[in-house]
Scaffold this motif. Structure first.
Motif, short mmCIF file in Angstrom:
data_model
loop_
_atom_site.label_atom_id
_atom_site.label_comp_id
_atom_site.label_asym_id
_atom_site.label_seq_id
_atom_site.Cartn_x
_atom_site.Cartn_y
_atom_site.Cartn_z
N PRO A 1 0.85 -1.19 0.00
CA PRO A 1 0.00 0.00 0.00
C PRO A 1 0.89 1.24 0.00
O PRO A 1 1.94 1.26 0.64
N ARG A 2 0.45 2.29 -0.71
CA ARG A 2 1.35 3.43 -0.89
C ARG A 2 0.60 4.65 -1.42
O ARG A 2 -0.53 4.55 -1.90
N VAL A 3 1.29 5.78 -1.37
CA VAL A 3 0.79 7.01 -1.99
C VAL A 3 1.02 6.89 -3.50
O VAL A 3 2.08 6.40 -3.93
N LEU A 4 0.06 7.33 -4.30
CA LEU A 4 0.18 7.26 -5.75
C LEU A 4 0.46 8.64 -6.32
O LEU A 4 -0.01 9.65 -5.81
N GLU A 5 1.21 8.67 -7.39
CA GLU A 5 1.50 9.91 -8.11
C GLU A 5 0.75 9.91 -9.43
O GLU A 5 0.53 8.87 -10.04
N GLY A 6 0.36 11.09 -9.88
CA GLY A 6 -0.22 11.24 -11.20
C GLY A 6 -1.69 10.90 -11.31
O GLY A 6 -2.22 10.78 -12.42
N VAL A 7 -2.38 10.74 -10.18
CA VAL A 7 -3.82 10.49 -10.20
C VAL A 7 -4.50 11.60 -9.40
O VAL A 7 -4.38 11.65 -8.18
N GLY A 8 -5.20 12.50 -10.10
CA GLY A 8 -5.84 13.62 -9.43
C GLY A 8 -4.82 14.52 -8.76
O GLY A 8 -3.64 14.56 -9.12
N GLU B 1 -4.12 14.28 -5.45
CA GLU B 1 -3.44 13.39 -4.51
C GLU B 1 -4.20 12.07 -4.49
O GLU B 1 -5.40 12.03 -4.74
N ALA B 2 -3.47 10.99 -4.18
CA ALA B 2 -4.09 9.66 -4.23
C ALA B 2 -3.29 8.68 -3.40
O ALA B 2 -2.10 8.89 -3.11
N PHE B 3 -3.94 7.59 -3.02
CA PHE B 3 -3.23 6.49 -2.35
C PHE B 3 -3.89 5.17 -2.72
O PHE B 3 -5.04 5.13 -3.19
N LEU B 4 -3.15 4.09 -2.50
CA LEU B 4 -3.64 2.74 -2.79
C LEU B 4 -3.44 1.87 -1.56
O LEU B 4 -2.40 1.91 -0.92
N ASP B 5 -4.47 1.09 -1.25
CA ASP B 5 -4.39 0.13 -0.14
C ASP B 5 -4.68 -1.26 -0.69
O ASP B 5 -5.40 -1.41 -1.68
#
Length: 285
Positions: A209-216, A218-222
């Motif tokens: 799980p991590r913070v995502l770049e380039g989506v909106g 700000e974004a994160f994935l779990d």
């Protein structure tokens, strides 16, 4: 007998009191800001968010993307049944201007897949806080609740959130060696190896799980694997992002039919991320 002249003195005192109460700001008097429309008021309402409406949630995901996320759609021979499954079911909401969502559930020969897409439009009722700022605060709370692991720090470079054997623990030396061996055996053209490797193998790399770049904005994935009980393990991948004053949450879950088969983390994450990018792009217009 001569009368005492009281009135002029009272008038003079009253004039002095009134002069003190209505003195100008330049003379040290305080301007009256109790009236929002008065000239002395400097309060200015914060900027509203970019979005004043939300999309129709069950129509937000196109047919091709749904077919990829829900493989069971392609196995349905009954056209009416397939169209009903593709249409999804709107989630219960009491204010479609503020929050909407849609969910899908489709069974296939190998697994049952669930998809939930949720849109929330944030409105600030504080004149000192913009809609965007309020949405940013709410998103920060949502991300904190996900309890993402801290980025790994390596000696040779910046923090990384690369593959590990489990989303909640750092990779061991054996899993790193296994990942390296797997990488060296992959075809040079970037295609997936087809040497009979099972997608249910627990040795397959799992992205943390991590913070995502380039989506909106700000974004994160779990990524969570539920191994409780005697049924097959269900994996749930969540991608959440914010763009201006709208927060979008995608929950993509898969539960295999066969006990012991583990849903492929990398594949599910890729599908959920692509959907997030598509939705962010459609909102950006």
């Amino acid at each position: 007998m001569q009368r005492r002249a009281y009135v002029p003195g009272v008038a003079a005192l009253l004039a002095a009191v009134l002069a003190g109460c209505t003195g100008s700001a330049d003379e040290g008097g305080r301007s009256d800001d109790s009236n929002p429309g008065s000239a002395g008021t400097a309060t200015q309402a914060a900027q509203p968010g970019k979005y004043a409406t939300l999309p129709e949630p069950c129509g937000a995901v196109d047919g091709r993307t749904l077919a990829e996320l829900l493989p069971g759609l392609g196995e349905m021979t009954d056209e009416t049944q397939r169209e009903t499954a593709r249409a999804g079911e709107a989630t219960l909401t009491y204010d479609t201007d503020r929050k909407v969502g849609c969910r899908w559930k489709v069974e296939s020969a190998e697994a049952t897949d669930h998809l939930l897409v949720d849109f929330e439009r944030v409105v600030s009722y504080d004149n000192a806080v913009s809609d965007d700022a309020q949405a940013e605060r709410l998103f920060a709370t949502k991300q904190a609740a996900a309890e993402l692991p801290e980025p790994e720090v390596t000696e040779s470079g910046p923090p990384t959130t690369g593959p590990s054997a489990d989303p909640s623990s750092p990779p061991s030396s054996s899993s790193s060696a296994s990942a390296a061996a797997s990488s060296s055996a992959s075809p040079s053209d970037g295609s997936s190896p087809s040497s009979g490797a099972s997608s249910s193998s627990t040795d397959a790399p799992v992205l943390r799980p991590r913070v995502l770049e380039g989506v909106g904005d700000e974004a994160f994935l779990d990524d969570e694997l539920d191994s409780s009980g005697s049924t097959a393990e269900q994996r749930t991948v969540t991608v959440a992002f914010r763009t201006s004053n709208v927060i979008v949450t995608i929950e993509y879950a898969e539960q295999p039919v066969t006990v012991g088969v583990v849903p492929d983390s990398e594949e599910m994450q890729d599908r959920a991320r692509r959907l997030a990018s598509e939705l962010a792009g459609s909102l950006g217009g």
